[in-house]
Design an enzyme around this catalytic site. Structure first.
Site, PDB file in Angstrom:
ATOM      1  N   TRP A 457       3.362  27.612 -13.952  1.00  0.00           N
ATOM      2  CA  TRP A 457       3.898  27.327 -12.611  1.00  0.00           C
ATOM      3  C   TRP A 457       4.868  28.423 -12.152  1.00  0.00           C
ATOM      4  O   TRP A 457       5.497  28.272 -11.112  1.00  0.00           O
ATOM      5  CB  TRP A 457       4.594  25.968 -12.616  1.00  0.00           C
ATOM      6  CG  TRP A 457       3.673  24.842 -12.971  1.00  0.00           C
ATOM      7  CD1 TRP A 457       2.866  24.130 -12.116  1.00  0.00           C
ATOM      8  CD2 TRP A 457       3.432  24.310 -14.279  1.00  0.00           C
ATOM      9  NE1 TRP A 457       2.149  23.189 -12.812  1.00  0.00           N
ATOM     10  CE2 TRP A 457       2.465  23.275 -14.146  1.00  0.00           C
ATOM     11  CE3 TRP A 457       3.910  24.604 -15.546  1.00  0.00           C
ATOM     12  CZ2 TRP A 457       1.998  22.550 -15.230  1.00  0.00           C
ATOM     13  CZ3 TRP A 457       3.441  23.877 -16.627  1.00  0.00           C
ATOM     14  CH2 TRP A 457       2.509  22.862 -16.471  1.00  0.00           C
ATOM     15  N   ASP A 458       5.009  29.488 -12.932  1.00  0.00           N
ATOM     16  CA  ASP A 458       5.968  30.553 -12.620  1.00  0.00           C
ATOM     17  C   ASP A 458       7.387  30.010 -12.526  1.00  0.00           C
ATOM     18  O   ASP A 458       8.176  30.403 -11.670  1.00  0.00           O
ATOM     19  CB  ASP A 458       5.585  31.271 -11.320  1.00  0.00           C
ATOM     20  CG  ASP A 458       6.268  32.628 -11.177  1.00  0.00           C
ATOM     21  OD1 ASP A 458       6.925  33.067 -12.129  1.00  0.00           O
ATOM     22  OD2 ASP A 458       6.149  33.250 -10.102  1.00  0.00           O
ATOM     23  N   TYR A 459       7.722  29.076 -13.416  1.00  0.00           N
ATOM     24  CA  TYR A 459       9.074  28.531 -13.489  1.00  0.00           C
ATOM     25  C   TYR A 459       9.943  29.365 -14.430  1.00  0.00           C
ATOM     26  O   TYR A 459      10.812  28.835 -15.130  1.00  0.00           O
ATOM     27  CB  TYR A 459       9.038  27.078 -13.967  1.00  0.00           C
ATOM     28  CG  TYR A 459       8.583  26.074 -12.939  1.00  0.00           C
ATOM     29  CD1 TYR A 459       8.727  26.306 -11.574  1.00  0.00           C
ATOM     30  CD2 TYR A 459       8.008  24.864 -13.324  1.00  0.00           C
ATOM     31  CE1 TYR A 459       8.319  25.378 -10.638  1.00  0.00           C
ATOM     32  CE2 TYR A 459       7.592  23.926 -12.390  1.00  0.00           C
ATOM     33  CZ  TYR A 459       7.753  24.181 -11.050  1.00  0.00           C
ATOM     34  OH  TYR A 459       7.346  23.243 -10.119  1.00  0.00           O
TER      35      TYR A 459
END
Length: 794
Positions: A457-459
């Site tokens: 999630w590109d967190y």
């Protein structure tokens, strides 16, 4: 106006009503087919009937519309209650149309009684509408904030007259002991000086990639800062006059997605004579991955540091295109070791440069150690012909450090290719999106805490972790607070990494394009989260019912299973929160005496699509260095990232905007500021951050001073005077906010976007507040090169 002219006006209005009705009818039918609300179809039918009757100059057309409006009012209150922002798209447009139709109704009336009835209907409708929005205003009133529980005392250094590190100190509290400026006198704050750094983009391509995010240092009688392309400046803190300037000549080709230098570092060589060259030095990392050391007094390169005052940190990295491997954040110096990571461009290719962490001697520039998570025994540079492990998670943000423990705390990002995980090694899966503590003398991990398992999630962790003396029932514990993009705040024992507050593994949605890769659970903080409830169809927004209907249709068409919805190949899928927050690189601020955490945050979804490899290739989506038309690539991160080496590219609609008006689909606010009790994790107050003055449909500024809550990048500073200073928002304002109440007590318009964290210091008996107004292409704020200082009148 004669009857003939009045008739034509009514017929023109009838056409408008008919067109709106047909749009609602068609879109409403589609929405019902997708399982959505029936309101829009029913309203469309009512408007079509009203339009037909008005076209025939029948008074009944006005009455039909009045019934539709009253039904709309009742439906809006049933669906969202007295939520003011939610009522805007449901009622404002229909109310304007109501006024126009009932104004025409007087001309259509055959008798004086019918005219009076039409005007009475207008009056009743206006009263009902006014009552509804008055109820919304009352519902939106912020209750008085409870007092915080208090801090735990402070054993670590805090900023005061000086601001010696990017976060105030390497503990990153972003707190100052200064108290000259208070809520009582801040209204007298005035601009005392403004300087232009002279670092502005020279080409249109570069302009689309600028974002001056710097926070200056203040040591002794000098301010130190860097510009987007790493020009170093030393200034007089009372006037802004330039003391010296050093330009490392970074080429435009080395700009990653954003030309940014968030800060520099200061180091005093132990035992050096004050008159010795480079006894004190300023150290920065550059966009072309050099470490630069210059004399703090003169700005001349330190001859004893590396080769002529610089070190090439890309040695051992292997092949990398210009701009793929850079340093955008201030290095952290603990026990004489410069610790730096690198920004490795997201989304380009699986075979990206390594995320290796390096430790250099602050006096000589010699490599002390390197930590390659996939080759932990390789502490020195790799043998000739080899490189550090490619594609591993990197640290693009700033580490924090504990001099006493000899630990540095690394907020790590994700493996290369954010949205595809099948090619990751076990070491990458173990350390991505984790806070890792390294022993600064050896470069070996002491502990690791993971905030997201196998992140797609590109967190990635963008916030610098904050050190605090944390109060527990067993006494005060040295702790670190870790904010995450997914919204959670974790409190960890900074000696061991063990959570001091609850962390619970909860089941999360499964499936998606890689079902066997998804973790069945994810860690949820029980201390605090900035995250709001999951989206629903009712959360969709716009300026009119048609806007909102389109967003509802998009919501229903997309895959959305709630928080941690896995990436999906069937059309769009919704990620909420999006990759820009919760908490991003601005981090949090902390008043350790009052026991208050201050966090500004973003609250927007992403509307994502995995793009099959063949389609991405056809579109010409290629990695950095292979792009058509040259090495530089403009545009927002994620908006067409190739993810070469994976089966899918990624297309991220970062703000989820409507294609025509440019409005966001999610209901406001889009960003906020929150005060949190340090002991309990409870919210003391929460408010939108950012006004609508620069926002509006079709990109036209509304100039409305309404706190809509805008996206924001850059952090806040808290002072002992009881104030929060924060810029960050897209309205180009810097604000002073009362820490106790959350109310704005002063603000000023900056000459460009303020996507930077302010700082404060004392000089010549005055407390100054300084912020960089450099703008940011991604935030769509004006680009500039102004450093602005404020102080109370003498």
């Amino acid at each position: 106006m004669n009857g003939k002219a009045s008739g034509w006006l009514v017929k023109a209005l009838a056409v408008v009503v008919l067109l709106i009705g047909m749009a609602l009818l068609a879109g409403g039918a589609w929405l019902i087919a997708l399982g959505g609300s029936p309101y829009y179809l029913l309203a469309g039918l009512g408007l079509i009937l009203s339009g037909v009757l008005l076209a025939r100059l029948r008074l009944a057309g006005a009455w039909v519309y009045a019934v539709v409006f009253l039904a709309t009012l009742a439906w809006a209150l049933w669906e969202v209650g007295f939520d003011g922002w939610a009522l805007v798209p449901r009622l404002v447009g229909p109310a304007v149309l109501l006024v126009l139709i009932l104004a025409c109704a007087r001309g259509l009336a055959a008798t004086p009684g019918q005219a009076r009835a039409a005007m009475a209907a207008l009056g009743v409708s206006a009263l009902l509408l006014a009552g509804t929005f008055s109820g919304a205003l009352l519902a939106a009133r912020t209750p008085s904030a409870p007092p915080p529980s208090g801090g735990a005392g402070v054993t670590s250094a805090l900023a005061g007259a000086d601001w010696p590190a990017y976060g105030g100190t390497y503990g990153a509290q972003r707190y100052s002991r200064l108290n000259q400026i208070t809520p009582a006198n801040v209204g007298h704050l005035e601009r005392t000086w403004l300087i232009h750094t002279g670092d502005m983009p020279r080409t249109e391509a570069a302009r689309k990639m600028y974002g001056a995010e710097t926070t200056p240092l203040k040591i002794g009688d000098t301010l130190y800062l860097c510009t987007p392309k790493n020009v170093l400046l030393a200034l007089d803190p009372t006037t802004g006059a330039t003391r010296w300037r050093y330009d490392p000549k970074v080429p435009d080709a080395s700009i990653p997605y954003t030309a940014a230098c968030r800060g520099v570092s200061y180091y005093a060589v132990p035992g050096a004579h004050p008159a010795q060259a480079c006894a004190t030095r300023i150290i920065e990392g550059t966009l072309d991955a050099r470490l630069i050391a210059v004399d703090a007094a003169t700005g001349l390169p330190c001859a004893d540091f590396g080769f002529g005052g610089q070190v090439d940190t890309a040695q051992g990295i292997g092949e990398h295109a210009a701009g793929m491997f850079s340093i955008t954040s201030a290095p952290t110096i603990v026990r004489g070791v410069i610790v730096t990571g690198h920004q490795v461009l997201d989304g380009q290719k699986r075979d990206a440069p390594s995320g290796v962490i390096q430790g250099f001697d602050a006096a000589t520039g010699k490599l002390r150690w390197a930590w390659d998570m996939a080759r932990p025994d390789l502490a020195a540079a790799p043998p000739p012909g080899q490189s550090w492990t490619r594609g591993t998670p990197n640290m693009w943000t700033t580490a924090s450090g504990d001099e006493a423990l000899g630990l540095v705390y690394l907020p790590l990002g994700n493996s290369a290719v954010d949205y595809w995980s099948s090619l990751r090694s076990p070491a990458e899966k173990a350390h991505s999106t984790s806070l890792v503590a390294l022993d600064v003398t050896t470069g070996k991990p002491a502990w690791s805490f993971q905030a997201v398992h196998n992140d797609v999630w590109d967190y990635d962790l963008g916030s610098q972790a904050t050190l605090v003396d944390f109060p527990t029932q067993a006494g005060v514990v040295p702790a670190v607070i870790l904010p995450g993009k997914q919204g959670d705040l974790y409190v960890l024992d900074r000696r061991t990494g063990k959570p001091l507050t609850g962390v619970e593994e909860r089941k999360v949605p499964q499936g998606g394009v890689e079902p066997n890769e998804r973790s069945p659970t994810q860690p949820f903080s029980l201390f605090h989260t900035l995250r709001k409830p999951d989206l629903t169809e009712k959360s969709m927004w716009g300026m009119s019912p048609i806007d909102q209907m389109i967003c509802r249709i998009q919501f229903r068409r997309a895959t959305y299973k709630g928080f941690y919805t896995p990436p999906e190949t069937k059309g769009r899928y919704i990620e909420y929160p999006g990759y820009n927050g919760g908490s991003d690189w601005g981090g949090i601020a902390l008043d350790p005496f009052k026991g208050v955490i201050v966090a500004n945050y973003n609250d927007m979804p992403n509307y994502n699509r995995l793009v099959p490899r063949a389609e991405a290739d056809k579109k010409g989506w290629t990695p950095r260095g292979q792009a058509r038309g040259g090495a530089m690539k403009a545009g927002a991160e994620g908006a067409g990232d190739p993810q070469a080496g994976a089966p899918y590219a990624i297309d991220v609609n970062a703000g989820w905007r409507l294609p025509l008006t440019g409005l966001l689909c999610k209901q406001p606010p889009y960003g906020g500021l929150r005060a949190i009790d340090l002991k309990t994790g409870k919210t003391l107050w929460d408010r939108p951050l950012g006004s609508a003055r620069r926002n509006g449909p079709f990109g036209i500024a509304s100039h409305l001073p309404v706190e809509i809550g805008t996206p924001n990048n850059g952090g806040a500073v808290v002072t002992a005077g009881g104030l929060i200073f924060v810029a960050a928002t897209t309205d180009n304002l810097i604000r002073a906010i009362d820490l106790r109440t959350g109310k704005t007590v002063w603000q000023d318009t900056l000459p460009a976007g303020g996507q930077a964290t302010p700082m404060t210091y004392m000089a010549d008996g005055r407390q100054y507040v300084v912020v960089m107004a450099g703008g940011h292409h991604f935030m769509e704020t004006p680009i500039g090169d102004a450093l602005v200082a404020y102080a109370l009148p003498r």
